[in-house]
Design a protein around this motif. Sequence first.
Motif: not given
Length: 393
Positions: A235-236, A230, A163, A239, A172, A184-185, A181, A188-189
């Motif tokens: 979200a960036r 979220y 990323t 992570t 970000c 992967d995100i 979105l 992960y969340y």
Amino acid sequence: RITAAEEMAGILAWFWNERFWLPHNVTWADLKNTDEATFPQAEDLYLACPLAFCIFMIRLVFERFIARPCAMGLKIQANGPQKAQPNAILEKVFTAITKHPDEKRLEGLSKQLDWDVRTIQRWFRQRRNQEKPSTLARFCESMWRFTFYLYIFTYGVHFLKKTPWLWNTKECWYNYPYQPLTVDIHYYYILELSFYLSLLFSQFTDIRRKDFLIMFLHHVATISLITFSYVNNMARVGTLVMCLHDAADVLIEAAKMANYAKCQILCNLLFAMFAILFISSRLGVYPVWILNTTLFESWEIVGPYPSWWVFNLLLILLQLLHSFWSYLIVKTACRAISKGKVSKDDRSDIESSSDEDDSPPPNQKHHSSATNGTNKNHGTNGYLTGAPYPDEH
């Protein structure tokens, strides 16, 4: 007359006020999913509740069929703390009245049993410790957490290295909040949120630690941060926060397992690695890398709005917890250096004992002087200082 449905609709409208959650001139309608792009939706997080239960059940299976055999292979026994001498009167007080008798009740029991007060205090201490999990149970818990943290950290690194915001944190905030979105995100969340929800609830059934309230606050802050970031599509940066915290958690759980297995050299090595990584990442990288981008870069590119202030307040609260745990880690490290090993720490789940506390209680007062020996136990099966987990994020 306002109906219950209308009242609830009013509460929801107040809670999801766009002027709180989103930057100026942005509405929830702007962030609805389309054929071209998918954005985080609050209802996505509902999935975390049943998943938290599934993770808890997976943990039970893992501890029973994987961690327990591993512990047995390392000769870790299921023996708990020393048991208190059976006594019907004290047992009745313990189970029906109080586990922590005050001075007045201790004096009354002393006269009734013809025991000295210190012996009765020791009995209650040993009886309380009887309810603590064994070393085997602690090892299984740590092995479960180690396995999860190792997996989620490995996944986070593998995902984030591809990323642009890992290498340039200003990414970000470019085009925020219209950042799509990715799968992967989302994965992960949801996985991180589910895990910390399971930790929050299992905290009431797991090993009771001295910093129970601190850890509870930590889990609530973590869940709030994950949810906040979220819902308003931060979200960036979220992570980055999660991956940074998972790194040290892997090492502390590995150190605990080595401690329970009585591999002292390995335990000391892992704890030293953990201490260096924790302090450098939480007191160095976190404020310089994370807080810098959420406080200053985002202010410059996006500008502040109400939920921005709340999000940063939670991140600063997390920094205060980092400072507290770093203090405990340094204190444990200093004690380890002076003793030559990492032994018991400030998160030990077995209550501290005085020089006499490990001696068996006598039957009568006049025997107490003979049993007041110097059998002091500094065993290595206490919990090492650490976060938790993030910690906890």
